[in-house]
Motif scaffolding. Structure first.
Motif, short mmCIF file in Angstrom:
data_model
loop_
_atom_site.label_atom_id
_atom_site.label_comp_id
_atom_site.label_asym_id
_atom_site.label_seq_id
_atom_site.Cartn_x
_atom_site.Cartn_y
_atom_site.Cartn_z
N MET B 182 -43.93 24.85 8.55
CA MET B 182 -45.25 24.54 9.11
C MET B 182 -45.62 25.62 10.12
O MET B 182 -46.17 25.35 11.19
N ASP B 223 -45.85 29.00 5.90
CA ASP B 223 -46.58 28.32 4.83
C ASP B 223 -48.05 28.11 5.14
O ASP B 223 -48.74 27.44 4.39
N GLU B 276 -38.22 28.10 5.97
CA GLU B 276 -37.64 27.14 5.03
C GLU B 276 -37.51 27.76 3.65
O GLU B 276 -38.50 28.13 3.02
N PHE B 392 -41.39 32.50 -0.95
CA PHE B 392 -41.62 31.10 -1.29
C PHE B 392 -40.66 30.76 -2.43
O PHE B 392 -40.80 31.26 -3.54
N SER B 393 -39.69 29.90 -2.16
CA SER B 393 -38.61 29.69 -3.13
C SER B 393 -38.53 28.22 -3.55
O SER B 393 -39.18 27.35 -2.98
N TYR B 394 -37.72 27.95 -4.55
CA TYR B 394 -37.41 26.57 -4.92
C TYR B 394 -36.99 25.77 -3.70
O TYR B 394 -37.31 24.61 -3.53
N TYR B 396 -37.82 26.04 -0.63
CA TYR B 396 -38.91 25.58 0.22
C TYR B 396 -39.41 24.22 -0.26
O TYR B 396 -39.62 23.30 0.52
N VAL B 397 -39.59 24.12 -1.57
CA VAL B 397 -40.08 22.85 -2.13
C VAL B 397 -39.06 21.75 -1.88
O VAL B 397 -39.41 20.64 -1.46
N ARG B 398 -37.77 22.08 -2.10
CA ARG B 398 -36.75 21.06 -1.93
C ARG B 398 -36.72 20.55 -0.48
O ARG B 398 -36.75 19.35 -0.22
N ASN B 400 -39.04 20.59 1.79
CA ASN B 400 -40.22 19.85 2.22
C ASN B 400 -40.46 18.59 1.42
O ASN B 400 -41.18 17.69 1.85
N ALA B 401 -39.86 18.52 0.22
CA ALA B 401 -39.94 17.27 -0.53
C ALA B 401 -38.94 16.26 0.02
O ALA B 401 -39.12 15.06 -0.10
N TYR B 403 -37.72 16.24 3.35
CA TYR B 403 -37.59 16.31 4.80
C TYR B 403 -37.36 14.96 5.46
O TYR B 403 -36.50 14.81 6.31
#
Lengths: 405, 405
Positions: B182, B223, B276, B392-394, B396-398, B400-401, B403
């Motif tokens: 963030m 992000d 992240e 921006f990587s996998y 990052y998604v993991r 933040n999904a 958290y």
């Protein structure tokens, strides 16, 4: 990974009098696939378009704009996929013009009467020889095949039709679109072509295409990136026999516009439903604003936020991320204590904080749906705006990390 | 997944005369971890800060701003991690004030002399009772322990020191920061606290904190999300014996500012290095602009683009995405045919297209490095700006999904 995306069905797509479609295989990126579309128009048509605002707009965008501004009768549109002919400088413009010239010779018109469009990888030279060599081998195609011929990372063709009556005269609208990533308004790597046999003068069509785009293709985002090639073209052939619409105050204007908006929203939403890696389809509606612009700013702040989009992917009602996005949308005099935030019918925040009656399981229930409506009520005016987007998944990263390989 | 992030070393962190540090375990989110930091200041200090521009700014931000504006002598800062106390409305403000009141009673000062800070999950009520219960059990701590006590998703503590001389008098600067997601300017879920024993008047410190922030914490993005809680505080204790800096034209101003900027950039870059899911550290430098603002707009368009960031993750020199981002940065009169684009020392684009001498293997070589410099030369002025970001990587998604889970 598409979300409730219904592939276009051939039988649902009506022909538009005055429009002939052809496709060909030029082997631009992959051998043997349809990668070239020609939309040939009878004389007497009018054409209007809106294009990307990107300063690096692609060579075909520059040429199409110039040809439209020349005011000549347009006779054909030619679209290739697999290469965007963008970031290609003077050579790119010469290549786009060479494609126009070749097709013009085939059709017996001037190069200025042809509009070129390209989509695909940018910064690579257009394989113009393969395209000009393939044009004579073009074959008649349906609207469905036309939609297939302009796909890039799309998982399904996007097309639709509408039938309406203007003063008792049957009128047909049929359109196609492509796009699945780099989607943001003004516009995205999206191409949209909608044709109608209604009759509309060029100045009125110019206004109509903007109004339709603002409510459809300019109200979606997948990743916030604005492409170099976006174009949305509206074609009026005038073959229906319906009266000529020569003013926005003409009684048929609003009727035709409503049908065009309806189809354009369906196509724009199909792009979002097919958003790269999408697992959720999200409608962001902002009501009660002082202006449409501030509503759209807030809707886009939510729809673009990677943190919001990853929370949707995780079905996590992390509502604070929604509030944070509202807060940084740039509406400087926003009173956050007055707004309400809903997930579908669940009131989650009000009075500057969480709704005391809110229960996590209610938010969780909505977040697990494949289709979610986020609604923000600003309580400071009567304006509204709606934006459509999708979530942000592992698959988005994979698609965009692998795109060129 | 951090990129060349050197964890702060205890022996490299110098104490700052006039500052006492304490930590405690309040069990805010997880039991047993340091989640509470108190920075106690001797009398005679000055404190200045910059805060998030987010309209949903957190309760502690509202309270800290009010206490600073009251003009009273600040005696302590109190920071909790695990809960941001944001989107919590009137109850949130009352809770932040309750923390101030408890600490003020412990220290024998007024609640207005305490500045509260929070970071963590938003829209959850602050467990104020656990915080006030833990405050009496606080214990003296080092700067390294202080840095540890404010971490959220950070993988390592972030801290640093500088030593300098002002007119022959030794001066120390030590600071800590936290943040890993963030992250976007104005500002991000980042907290930064830098203390020096130099003596600076309050008005001058107000100017200094803004100038330092603009060149450091306001020049990073992970992000693009701007948090509700960001705060950067500059503390001057005046205990070094160096002359009072009472004007920006004072000869020591520039010397002190240079050292502060140097440390603040190190801390800001540490946040990006710990971004992240980050696998690459990317410097985006824009030169030759007409204004710093337009350079920063272009740098941020590149640094925020998910398409650019996934291409960096894939080590894919998909330069077209870089050009597209430059094109949509909002500099409306930009002549794209005049600019140059470099990846480190490799000239990749000029004259509106790819550099004819560019070879894919040169771009590939740079893209595979863990640290990459993107340089855009606009050739239309003398202004520059630099922004730091990550890919921006996998992961990052993991992150933040997952958290909240």
């Amino acid at each position: 990974m598409a979300v409730n995306l219904n592939p276009a069905a051939a039988e649902a797509l009506a022909a538009v009098a005055g429009v002939d479609l052809w496709v060909a295989e030029a082997g631009i990126k992959k051998p043997g696939r349809k990668d070239l579309l020609v939309i040939r128009l009878d004389k007497g048509n009018t054409v209007a378009g809106v294009f990307t605002q990107n300063r690096f707009c692609a060579a075909p965008v520059q040429i199409s704009k110039a040809h439209l501004e020349a005011g000549v009768q347009i006779r054909a549109l030619v679209v290739n996929t697999g290469n965007a002919n963008a970031g290609t400088g003077e050579a790119g413009r010469a290549n786009a013009l060479a494609v126009c010239r070749t097709l013009a010779e085939e059709l017996g018109c001037a190069p200025e009467q042809v509009l070129p469009f390209s989509t695909g990888v940018i910064l690579e030279p257009l394989p113009v020889d393969r395209i000009t060599a393939a044009l004579p081998g073009r074959r008649p195609a349906s609207w469905l095949e036309a939609a297939e011929a302009i796909m890039t990372t799309d998982t399904a063709p996007k097309a639709g039709s509408r039938q309406l009556a203007l003063q008792g005269q049957a009128v047909t609208i049929t359109g196609i679109a492509k796009g699945a990533g780099m989607i943001h308004p003004n516009m995205a790597t999206m191409l949209g072509f909608i044709a109608t046999d209604a009759a509309v003068t060029r100045p009125v069509l110019n206004q109509l295409v903007r109004e339709v785009a603002d409510l459809s293709f300019n109200s979606i985002t997948v990743d916030g990136d604005t492409s170099t090639n976006d174009s949305f073209m509206l074609i009026s052939t005038g073959k229906s026999g319906a009266p000529l619409i020569d003013s926005p105050r003409h009684p048929d204007y609003a009727v035709l516009k409503a049908a065009l908006v309806d189809l354009a929203i369906e196509l724009a939403q199909a792009i979002v439903r097919d958003g790269e890696g999408a697992t959720k389809f999200i409608t962001v509606q902002v009501d009660g604003g002082r202006s449409v612009a501030e509503c759209k700013d807030i809707a886009y702040a939510i729809a673009r936020s990677p943190l919001v989009k990853t929370a949707f992917f995780a079905s996590d009602p992390n509502l604070g991320r929604l509030l944070a996005a509202i807060g940084y949308a740039g509406v400087s005099d926003l009173d956050v204590d007055r707004l309400e935030l809903y997930l579908d019918d669940v009131l989650v925040a009000c009075n500057g904080g969480r709704n005391p009656a809110y229960r996590e399981e209610d938010g969780q229930r909505v977040m697990q749906q494949p289709e979610i409506r986020v609604r923000v009520v600003l309580n400071r005016g009567a304006a509204s705006a709606t934006v459509w987007t999708c979530d942000f998944s592992y698959e988005y990263v994979r698609i965009n990390a692998d795109y060129r390989s």
